[in-house]
Write a protein that holds these residues in place. Structure first.
Motif, PDB file in Angstrom:
ATOM      1  N   GLU A  78      39.980  17.098  26.250  1.00  0.00           N
ATOM      2  CA  GLU A  78      39.793  16.030  27.283  1.00  0.00           C
ATOM      3  C   GLU A  78      38.534  16.691  28.340  1.00  0.00           C
ATOM      4  OE1 GLU A  78      43.790  15.345  29.761  1.00  0.00           O
ATOM      5  OE2 GLU A  78      43.865  17.015  28.435  1.00  0.00           O
ATOM      6  N   PRO A  79      37.623  15.949  28.563  1.00  0.00           N
ATOM      7  CA  PRO A  79      36.554  16.649  29.326  1.00  0.00           C
ATOM      8  C   PRO A  79      36.810  17.083  30.741  1.00  0.00           C
ATOM      9  CG  PRO A  79      35.747  14.352  28.411  1.00  0.00           C
ATOM     10  CD  PRO A  79      36.935  14.527  28.148  1.00  0.00           C
ATOM     11  N   ILE A  80      37.703  16.353  31.474  1.00  0.00           N
ATOM     12  CA  ILE A  80      38.475  16.911  32.503  1.00  0.00           C
ATOM     13  C   ILE A  80      40.111  16.604  32.307  1.00  0.00           C
ATOM     14  CG2 ILE A  80      39.119  16.472  34.935  1.00  0.00           C
ATOM     15  CD1 ILE A  80      36.260  15.356  35.390  1.00  0.00           C
ATOM     16  N   GLN A  81      40.767  17.838  32.063  1.00  0.00           N
ATOM     17  CA  GLN A  81      42.301  17.724  31.828  1.00  0.00           C
ATOM     18  C   GLN A  81      43.119  16.943  32.956  1.00  0.00           C
ATOM     19  OE1 GLN A  81      41.641  22.033  30.428  1.00  0.00           O
ATOM     20  NE2 GLN A  81      43.681  21.226  29.464  1.00  0.00           N
ATOM     21  N   GLY A  82      43.490  15.749  32.625  1.00  0.00           N
ATOM     22  CA  GLY A  82      43.987  14.944  33.732  1.00  0.00           C
ATOM     23  C   GLY A  82      45.433  15.446  34.046  1.00  0.00           C
ATOM     24  N   ALA A  83      46.312  15.114  33.294  1.00  0.00           N
ATOM     25  CA  ALA A  83      47.820  15.130  33.386  1.00  0.00           C
ATOM     26  C   ALA A  83      48.252  16.564  33.722  1.00  0.00           C
ATOM     27  CB  ALA A  83      48.550  14.234  32.240  1.00  0.00           C
ATOM     28  N   GLY A  84      47.421  17.378  32.990  1.00  0.00           N
ATOM     29  CA  GLY A  84      47.599  18.841  32.960  1.00  0.00           C
ATOM     30  C   GLY A  84      47.321  19.429  34.335  1.00  0.00           C
ATOM     31  N   GLY A  85      46.635  18.751  35.318  1.00  0.00           N
ATOM     32  CA  GLY A  85      46.574  19.132  36.524  1.00  0.00           C
ATOM     33  C   GLY A  85      45.015  18.825  37.139  1.00  0.00           C
ATOM     34  N   VAL A  86      44.232  17.913  36.638  1.00  0.00           N
ATOM     35  CA  VAL A  86      42.723  17.750  36.851  1.00  0.00           C
ATOM     36  C   VAL A  86      42.031  18.917  36.870  1.00  0.00           C
ATOM     37  CG1 VAL A  86      41.518  16.714  38.482  1.00  0.00           C
ATOM     38  CG2 VAL A  86      43.576  15.829  38.244  1.00  0.00           C
ATOM     39  N   ILE A  87      41.938  19.494  35.711  1.00  0.00           N
ATOM     40  CA  ILE A  87      41.042  20.980  35.441  1.00  0.00           C
ATOM     41  C   ILE A  87      40.025  20.492  35.198  1.00  0.00           C
ATOM     42  CG2 ILE A  87      41.122  23.067  34.361  1.00  0.00           C
ATOM     43  CD1 ILE A  87      44.072  22.408  33.701  1.00  0.00           C
ATOM     44  N   ILE A  88      38.946  20.881  36.102  1.00  0.00           N
ATOM     45  CA  ILE A  88      37.313  20.666  35.926  1.00  0.00           C
ATOM     46  C   ILE A  88      36.971  21.836  35.269  1.00  0.00           C
ATOM     47  CG2 ILE A  88      35.271  20.093  37.053  1.00  0.00           C
ATOM     48  CD1 ILE A  88      37.581  18.082  37.889  1.00  0.00           C
ATOM     49  N   PRO A  89      36.052  21.408  33.893  1.00  0.00           N
ATOM     50  CA  PRO A  89      35.736  22.519  33.254  1.00  0.00           C
ATOM     51  C   PRO A  89      34.693  23.228  34.033  1.00  0.00           C
ATOM     52  CG  PRO A  89      34.815  20.453  32.444  1.00  0.00           C
ATOM     53  CD  PRO A  89      35.719  20.075  33.663  1.00  0.00           C
ATOM     54  N   ARG A  95      34.169  31.832  30.293  1.00  0.00           N
ATOM     55  CA  ARG A  95      33.387  32.393  29.007  1.00  0.00           C
ATOM     56  C   ARG A  95      34.452  33.051  28.247  1.00  0.00           C
ATOM     57  NH1 ARG A  95      28.679  32.490  32.150  1.00  0.00           N
ATOM     58  NH2 ARG A  95      29.325  33.701  33.760  1.00  0.00           N
ATOM     59  N   TRP A  96      35.335  33.582  29.043  1.00  0.00           N
ATOM     60  CA  TRP A  96      36.646  34.297  28.466  1.00  0.00           C
ATOM     61  C   TRP A  96      37.284  33.264  27.438  1.00  0.00           C
ATOM     62  CZ3 TRP A  96      41.799  33.272  28.247  1.00  0.00           C
ATOM     63  CH2 TRP A  96      42.436  34.150  27.735  1.00  0.00           C
ATOM     64  N   CYS A  97      37.617  32.050  28.063  1.00  0.00           N
ATOM     65  CA  CYS A  97      38.143  31.109  27.294  1.00  0.00           C
ATOM     66  C   CYS A  97      37.364  30.957  25.842  1.00  0.00           C
ATOM     67  CB  CYS A  97      38.505  29.696  27.896  1.00  0.00           C
ATOM     68  SG  CYS A  97      39.418  29.857  29.255  1.00  0.00           S
ATOM     69  N   LEU A  98      36.109  30.687  25.963  1.00  0.00           N
ATOM     70  CA  LEU A  98      35.258  30.422  24.616  1.00  0.00           C
ATOM     71  C   LEU A  98      35.583  31.866  23.840  1.00  0.00           C
ATOM     72  CD1 LEU A  98      32.107  28.989  26.350  1.00  0.00           C
ATOM     73  CD2 LEU A  98      33.890  27.762  25.046  1.00  0.00           C
ATOM     74  N   HIS A 155      41.475  28.138  35.504  1.00  0.00           N
ATOM     75  CA  HIS A 155      41.163  29.263  36.468  1.00  0.00           C
ATOM     76  C   HIS A 155      42.203  29.656  37.389  1.00  0.00           C
ATOM     77  CE1 HIS A 155      39.138  31.465  39.498  1.00  0.00           C
ATOM     78  NE2 HIS A 155      38.922  32.228  38.544  1.00  0.00           N
ATOM     79  N   TYR A 156      42.522  28.552  38.385  1.00  0.00           N
ATOM     80  CA  TYR A 156      43.493  28.773  39.223  1.00  0.00           C
ATOM     81  C   TYR A 156      45.009  29.099  38.848  1.00  0.00           C
ATOM     82  CZ  TYR A 156      46.301  27.683  43.469  1.00  0.00           C
ATOM     83  OH  TYR A 156      47.469  27.649  44.284  1.00  0.00           O
ATOM     84  N   GLY A 157      45.243  28.273  37.539  1.00  0.00           N
ATOM     85  CA  GLY A 157      46.465  28.590  36.982  1.00  0.00           C
ATOM     86  C   GLY A 157      46.762  29.917  36.379  1.00  0.00           C
ATOM     87  N   ALA A 158      45.595  30.477  35.917  1.00  0.00           N
ATOM     88  CA  ALA A 158      45.622  31.755  35.351  1.00  0.00           C
ATOM     89  C   ALA A 158      45.474  32.976  36.309  1.00  0.00           C
ATOM     90  CB  ALA A 158      44.387  32.010  34.318  1.00  0.00           C
ATOM     91  N   ARG A 159      45.389  32.757  37.439  1.00  0.00           N
ATOM     92  CA  ARG A 159      45.291  33.648  38.685  1.00  0.00           C
ATOM     93  C   ARG A 159      44.263  34.403  38.523  1.00  0.00           C
ATOM     94  NH1 ARG A 159      49.626  34.384  42.518  1.00  0.00           N
ATOM     95  NH2 ARG A 159      51.230  32.735  42.472  1.00  0.00           N
ATOM     96  N   SER A 160      43.151  34.366  37.719  1.00  0.00           N
ATOM     97  CA  SER A 160      42.212  35.259  37.051  1.00  0.00           C
ATOM     98  C   SER A 160      41.503  35.630  38.180  1.00  0.00           C
ATOM     99  CB  SER A 160      41.514  34.438  36.047  1.00  0.00           C
ATOM    100  OG  SER A 160      40.514  35.216  35.626  1.00  0.00           O
ATOM    101  N   GLU A 161      41.085  37.049  38.058  1.00  0.00           N
ATOM    102  CA  GLU A 161      40.328  37.932  38.936  1.00  0.00           C
ATOM    103  C   GLU A 161      38.888  37.397  38.708  1.00  0.00           C
ATOM    104  OE1 GLU A 161      41.463  41.436  40.490  1.00  0.00           O
ATOM    105  OE2 GLU A 161      42.719  39.508  40.958  1.00  0.00           O
ATOM    106  N   LEU A 162      38.548  36.957  37.566  1.00  0.00           N
ATOM    107  CA  LEU A 162      37.124  36.626  37.124  1.00  0.00           C
ATOM    108  C   LEU A 162      36.677  35.251  37.865  1.00  0.00           C
ATOM    109  CD1 LEU A 162      37.591  36.558  33.245  1.00  0.00           C
ATOM    110  CD2 LEU A 162      36.603  38.380  34.750  1.00  0.00           C
ATOM    111  N   THR A 163      35.482  35.118  37.863  1.00  0.00           N
ATOM    112  CA  THR A 163      35.008  33.957  38.455  1.00  0.00           C
ATOM    113  C   THR A 163      35.356  32.811  37.783  1.00  0.00           C
ATOM    114  OG1 THR A 163      32.755  33.734  37.316  1.00  0.00           O
ATOM    115  CG2 THR A 163      32.989  35.082  39.661  1.00  0.00           C
ATOM    116  N   PRO A 164      35.239  31.325  38.132  1.00  0.00           N
ATOM    117  CA  PRO A 164      35.697  30.354  37.265  1.00  0.00           C
ATOM    118  C   PRO A 164      34.746  30.220  36.003  1.00  0.00           C
ATOM    119  CG  PRO A 164      35.535  29.572  39.418  1.00  0.00           C
ATOM    120  CD  PRO A 164      35.172  30.898  39.558  1.00  0.00           C
TER     121      PRO A 164
END
Ligand code: PLP
Length: 450
Positions: A227-238, A203-206, A189-198
């Motif tokens: 990965e349940p939590i994306q680690g090396a990609g930047g610790v992305i919590i679903p 939901r958009w990703c789905l 979400h942060y990387g996408a600079r999305s206006e949406l809530t996380p």
């Protein structure tokens, strides 16, 4: 006797001459001199200057029981003395891999009762890719060849697992990905600079995933890796609802779901397997790293009964490595897993250390150089910004590497990724050491804008 300094200088010179390092800019490294790490002690490693550094990255997201686990050293010594190596070919095996496979199955989600051993996370995922192809062929659905994988995913470095990986800097130098790897959006979400809530972004990703599956043809898709939590990609919590939604989409289209738990398994987020936390019921779980706490290399591809059955009945299984189920590596794994169990580390992360770490991470959000923090259990990240704020970031800002050097100078190790730092300490860290880790991070970040 030469002094330590001249030994270090000699080693640095030999390193420059003879060794190529993983994921390293060699001119930068040799410009400042390679760090020659000397010893480990609990949650600390000691470098060439004799300085103890609190290891906020557990080696490389793996030294879960810390650096001086006597039980692992003794188990490996005993195994090496008795039988250092024998293959699991020729209708043979040894005791240690049998016991590790049993341990993994007994702690895993219900259907995952069979493990194929390898030597690394890359090989565990590579093995999963081959098993999936073999499985669909045996099921008469060889047209299911495509693999869904996410942006910002990290799954390894072989040709196929680099293709699974969703990081351009890993693929571009090698003209990858290979054909048949279909990219879907990861929930960054942060990387996408999305206006949406996380949650809405999730939901958009789905929706996008569903659209891509329909466009590709669901009957051509073999599996999805996540990965349940994306680690090396930047610790992305679903975000909430995202992983269960992803799982549901796979079920709907008969796509196998692979959970890459190379970082998240064995307690890092307060569960034996992160897949349990989201009730993912995966068809395959891949493990490595924390399975031995990094003491020796080992990977595992855990497959469901449904996948194992045709493979076990399908004749000769033509896959495996010289070191599949290596007895000394498996002895390390067994001692490590028993240590984690006997010391209640999984529960400790869930009920005590994890929430404490998360609270400290949340406090870090108040630092002026931090624009977002995210974390779960004993894994976390802080997104960094320059003095001018996020809009002043450029593709070459690379604040993560700068920050990790500053934090190291303050006595702790964290990982720099793009413009963020990732933190993932050993599970045996104490509350006082967590305090000290975050104090080093804050002191380092205080200098980020200098
Ligand atoms: C989620 C994940 N999968 C796979 C790998 C690859 O593991 P290895 O470096 O042992 O090949 C890693 C390594 O960081 C990882 O984090």
């Amino acid at each position: 006797m030469p002094s330590v300094d001249s030994i270090t200088a000699e080693l640095q010179s030999l390193d420059r001459q003879y060794q190529i390092h993983p994921f390293t800019n060699h001119s930068d490294m040799h410009g400042t001199g390679t760090h020659i790490v000397q010893r480990g002690d609990g949650c600390y490693f000691i470098d060439e200057t004799g300085t103890p550094i609190l290891d906020g990255l557990a080696g490389l997201w793996c030294v879960n029981v810390g650096y001086n686990c006597r039980e692992i050293v003794e188990a490996v010594t005993a195994q090496m003395t008795q039988l250092p190596y024998y293959p699991s070919f020729f209708n043979s095996t040894t005791e240690a891999p049998i016991r590790v496979a049993e341990f993994l199955a007994k702690h895993a989600p219900a259907r995952l009762n069979h493990t194929i051993f390898s030597n690394s996370g890359s090989e565990a995922n590579e093995t999963a890719l081959k098993v999936i192809r073999g499985y669909w062929k045996l099921k008469g659905q060889s047209q299911r060849r495509k693999i869904l994988c996410r942006t910002y995913a990290y799954h390894g470095v072989t040709l196929a697992t680099t293709s699974l990986t969703g990081l351009v800097n890993c693929q571009e130098p090698f003209d990858l990905p290979l054909e048949g790897f279909v990219r879907i959006p990861g929930p960054y979400h942060y990387g996408a600079r999305s206006e949406l809530t996380p949650e809405d972004y999730g939901r958009w990703c789905l929706e996008e995933t569903r659209r891509i599956i329909l466009a590709e043809g669901p009957e051509t898709i073999a599996a999805l890796f996540a990965e349940p939590i994306q680690g090396a990609g930047g610790v992305i919590i679903p975000p909430k609802g995202y992983l269960s939604g992803l799982r549901e989409i796979c079920r709907e289209f008969g796509i196998l779901y692979v959970s890459d738990e190379v970082i998240t398994a064995f307690g890092r987020i307060g569960a034996w397997y992160a897949s349990e936390m989201w009730e993912l019921d995966p068809d395959i779980i891949c493990v490595a790293k924390g399975i031995t706490s990094g003491y020796l290399p080992l990977g595992g591809t855990m497959v469901s009964d449904e996948i194992a059955e045709p493979l076990l009945k399908g004749g000769y299984f033509a896959h495996g490595f010289t070191y599949s189920g290596h007895p000394s590596c498996c002895a390390a794994a067994l001692a490590n897993l028993r240590y984690i169990e006997d010391h209640g580390l999984v529960t400790k992360v869930k009920d005590d250390l994890g929430p404490y770490f998360e609270a400290k991470l949340a406090n870090l959000a108040a630092h002026p150089a931090v624009s977002e923090v995210r974390g779960m259990g004993l894994i976390g990240a802080a997104e960094l910004v320059p003095k001018g704020g996020r809009d002043a970031l450029t593709p070459t800002s690379l604040l993560g590497a700068k920050a990790s050097n500053l934090v190291r100078a303050e006595g702790a190790m964290v990982r720099g990724i793009r413009d963020l730092i990732a933190i993932s300490p050993p599970l045996v860290i104490s509350r006082e050491q967590i305090d000290s880790l975050f104090a080093s991070v804050e002191r380092g970040l205080d200098k980020l804008w200098d």
